[in-house]
Design a protein around this motif. Structure first.
Motif, PDB file in Angstrom:
ATOM      1  N   GLY A  11       0.802  -1.209   0.000  1.00 40.18           N
ATOM      2  CA  GLY A  11       0.000   0.000   0.000  1.00 40.18           C
ATOM      3  C   GLY A  11       0.836   1.261   0.000  1.00 40.18           C
ATOM      4  O   GLY A  11       2.053   1.239  -0.207  1.00 40.18           O
ATOM      5  N   SER A  12       0.205   2.367   0.281  1.00 34.53           N
ATOM      6  CA  SER A  12       0.850   3.680   0.174  1.00 34.53           C
ATOM      7  C   SER A  12       1.362   4.214   1.511  1.00 34.53           C
ATOM      8  O   SER A  12       1.971   5.282   1.561  1.00 34.53           O
ATOM      9  N   THR A  13       1.090   3.492   2.593  1.00 31.95           N
ATOM     10  CA  THR A  13       1.602   3.901   3.903  1.00 31.95           C
ATOM     11  C   THR A  13       2.196   2.686   4.613  1.00 31.95           C
ATOM     12  O   THR A  13       1.900   1.538   4.282  1.00 31.95           O
ATOM     13  N   TYR A  14       3.026   2.978   5.612  1.00 34.59           N
ATOM     14  CA  TYR A  14       3.607   1.895   6.420  1.00 34.59           C
ATOM     15  C   TYR A  14       3.799   2.414   7.836  1.00 34.59           C
ATOM     16  O   TYR A  14       4.315   3.519   8.041  1.00 34.59           O
ATOM     17  N   VAL A  36      12.865   9.193   4.630  1.00 40.06           N
ATOM     18  CA  VAL A  36      13.502   7.951   5.082  1.00 40.06           C
ATOM     19  C   VAL A  36      13.483   6.961   3.918  1.00 40.06           C
ATOM     20  O   VAL A  36      12.863   7.198   2.879  1.00 40.06           O
ATOM     21  N   GLU A  37      14.165   5.842   4.123  1.00 41.10           N
ATOM     22  CA  GLU A  37      14.208   4.773   3.114  1.00 41.10           C
ATOM     23  C   GLU A  37      13.726   3.482   3.746  1.00 41.10           C
ATOM     24  O   GLU A  37      14.002   3.214   4.924  1.00 41.10           O
ATOM     25  N   LEU A  38      13.009   2.668   2.989  1.00 42.05           N
ATOM     26  CA  LEU A  38      12.526   1.375   3.459  1.00 42.05           C
ATOM     27  C   LEU A  38      13.046   0.272   2.550  1.00 42.05           C
ATOM     28  O   LEU A  38      13.113   0.438   1.323  1.00 42.05           O
ATOM     29  N   LEU A  39      13.392  -0.854   3.149  1.00 37.81           N
ATOM     30  CA  LEU A  39      13.794  -2.053   2.417  1.00 37.81           C
ATOM     31  C   LEU A  39      12.861  -3.184   2.826  1.00 37.81           C
ATOM     32  O   LEU A  39      12.589  -3.359   4.008  1.00 37.81           O
ATOM     33  N   ASP A  40      12.391  -3.978   1.855  1.00 39.29           N
ATOM     34  CA  ASP A  40      11.526  -5.104   2.228  1.00 39.29           C
ATOM     35  C   ASP A  40      12.258  -6.443   2.228  1.00 39.29           C
ATOM     36  O   ASP A  40      11.668  -7.473   2.557  1.00 39.29           O
ATOM     37  N   ALA A  49       8.289   9.317   3.532  1.00 39.00           N
ATOM     38  CA  ALA A  49       8.378  10.499   4.382  1.00 39.00           C
ATOM     39  C   ALA A  49       7.533  10.263   5.624  1.00 39.00           C
ATOM     40  O   ALA A  49       6.519   9.568   5.575  1.00 39.00           O
ATOM     41  N   VAL A  50       7.960  10.824   6.723  1.00 42.54           N
ATOM     42  CA  VAL A  50       7.216  10.681   7.981  1.00 42.54           C
ATOM     43  C   VAL A  50       5.892  11.430   7.864  1.00 42.54           C
ATOM     44  O   VAL A  50       5.860  12.627   7.541  1.00 42.54           O
ATOM     45  N   ALA A  51       4.805  10.703   8.095  1.00 43.59           N
ATOM     46  CA  ALA A  51       3.474  11.318   8.068  1.00 43.59           C
ATOM     47  C   ALA A  51       3.001  11.666   9.475  1.00 43.59           C
ATOM     48  O   ALA A  51       2.395  12.713   9.702  1.00 43.59           O
ATOM     49  N   GLU A  52       3.282  10.784  10.439  1.00 42.47           N
ATOM     50  CA  GLU A  52       2.890  11.006  11.832  1.00 42.47           C
ATOM     51  C   GLU A  52       4.025  10.529  12.732  1.00 42.47           C
ATOM     52  O   GLU A  52       4.360   9.341  12.753  1.00 42.47           O
ATOM     53  N   ALA A  53       4.634  11.443  13.475  1.00 41.96           N
ATOM     54  CA  ALA A  53       5.772  11.111  14.329  1.00 41.96           C
ATOM     55  C   ALA A  53       5.305  10.675  15.709  1.00 41.96           C
ATOM     56  O   ALA A  53       5.539  11.342  16.723  1.00 41.96           O
ATOM     57  N   ASN A  54       4.647   9.552  15.759  1.00 41.54           N
ATOM     58  CA  ASN A  54       4.148   8.998  17.017  1.00 41.54           C
ATOM     59  C   ASN A  54       5.149   7.955  17.519  1.00 41.54           C
ATOM     60  O   ASN A  54       5.486   7.022  16.791  1.00 41.54           O
ATOM     61  N   CYS A  58       4.737   5.198  14.464  1.00 45.88           N
ATOM     62  CA  CYS A  58       5.262   6.181  13.518  1.00 45.88           C
ATOM     63  C   CYS A  58       4.821   5.789  12.107  1.00 45.88           C
ATOM     64  O   CYS A  58       5.221   4.743  11.591  1.00 45.88           O
ATOM     65  N   GLN A  59       3.998   6.630  11.506  1.00 42.08           N
ATOM     66  CA  GLN A  59       3.452   6.304  10.192  1.00 42.08           C
ATOM     67  C   GLN A  59       4.247   7.000   9.090  1.00 42.08           C
ATOM     68  O   GLN A  59       4.570   8.191   9.192  1.00 42.08           O
ATOM     69  N   LEU A  60       4.541   6.224   8.031  1.00 38.90           N
ATOM     70  CA  LEU A  60       5.308   6.727   6.904  1.00 38.90           C
ATOM     71  C   LEU A  60       4.438   6.726   5.655  1.00 38.90           C
ATOM     72  O   LEU A  60       3.613   5.831   5.462  1.00 38.90           O
ATOM     73  N   ARG A  61       4.669   7.689   4.794  1.00 38.01           N
ATOM     74  CA  ARG A  61       3.959   7.769   3.521  1.00 38.01           C
ATOM     75  C   ARG A  61       4.937   7.420   2.400  1.00 38.01           C
ATOM     76  O   ARG A  61       6.002   8.030   2.288  1.00 38.01           O
ATOM     77  N   ILE A  62       4.599   6.439   1.578  1.00 32.23           N
ATOM     78  CA  ILE A  62       5.478   6.002   0.499  1.00 32.23           C
ATOM     79  C   ILE A  62       5.447   7.034  -0.618  1.00 32.23           C
ATOM     80  O   ILE A  62       4.374   7.424  -1.100  1.00 32.23           O
ATOM     81  N   THR A  63       6.636   7.479  -1.058  1.00 35.44           N
ATOM     82  CA  THR A  63       6.723   8.501  -2.103  1.00 35.44           C
ATOM     83  C   THR A  63       7.371   7.990  -3.380  1.00 35.44           C
ATOM     84  O   THR A  63       7.353   8.682  -4.403  1.00 35.44           O
TER      85      THR A  63
END
Length: 232
Positions: A11-14, A36-40, A49-54, A58-63
């Motif tokens: 999906g578009s968020t993680y 940030v960068e993500l590897l699967d 990019a950080v969407a919510e810094a909880n 912590c929710q990230l938005r895939i760009t």
């Protein structure tokens, strides 16, 4: 740029796990909008990019997303783990950094370690993956008996590095001959004569990593490095 491991990304968020969220927000001080960068671990490389810094979620938005194809040459090392687990941890870390596709663990006649838990080694492999920017997380196999392992390999691409007398070919001369190679590395006391005979009877060819007598973890890393140089 900070890198996180996201094996179940879709999906578009993680959302980062709680421990990673706390590290990202409280330690790294990431804020909304930070990249940030993500590897699967399956070839996927994601810009986010950080969407919510909880700190708990912590929710990230895939760009962005790219995918790296598997390497054309498959490197597999099967090694008898050392009594001191720190040395196997060092090997796994460095092998992932250099580039290895699969690591198997062997229980041999002269093995000092008869049991092995993979959880710690898997965490080290993930950490090395993030540090080195590799796209594919290597497969780590449970400890198994030498005889059972050699019965299941393809002998034409499998090599045994032993110290017994006899003709042996330099690994560098044969590692790049096919689509991949599997190298067997024994315990500190080497493979037993019976294990060597069993491997040779299966059609597995003997190789050498050089004139020096290497520690188990050094020999295993040397095999990975040699295979990488051959296929570069």
């Amino acid at each position: 740029m900070h890198t996180f491991f996201a094996p179940d990304l879709s999906g578009s968020t993680y959302t980062l796990p709680e421990d990673e969220s706390k590290h990202a927000v409280r330690v790294l001080r990431l804020a909304p909008g930070d990249a940030v960068e993500l590897l699967d671990g399956r070839g996927g490389l994601y810009a986010a990019a950080v969407a919510e810094a909880n700190p708990k979620r912590c929710q990230l938005r895939i760009t962005g997303h790219t995918h790296e194809a598997p390497r054309s040459h498959f490197t597999h090392v099967a090694v008898a783990p050392t009594k001191n687990l720190d040395r196997m941890e060092w090997f796994v870390e460095k092998a992932v950094e250099v580039g290895v596709e699969r690591i198997s663990f062997l229980r041999c006649a002269r093995s000092e370690r008869r049991e092995l838990k993979l959880e710690r080694l898997e965490k080290i492999a993930i950490s090395a993956l993030k540090q080195s920017g590799q796209a594919w997380l290597p497969q780590l196999d449970e400890l198994q008996d030498f005889g059972a392992f050699v019965a299941g390999v393809a002998p034409e691409t499998t090599y045994i590095a032993h110290l017994e007398e006899g003709e042996r070919t330099a690994l560098a001369q044969v590692a790049g001959a096919g689509p991949g190679c599997c190298v067997l590395i024994g315990p500190e006391g080497d493979f037993s004569p019976q294990e060597i005979a069993l491997a040779l009877a299966r059609g597995i060819r003997p190789v050498t990593l050089g004139a020096s007598r290497l520690r188990t973890e050094t020999a295993a890393l040397g095999a990975v490095f040699t295979a990488q140089l051959v296929r570069a």
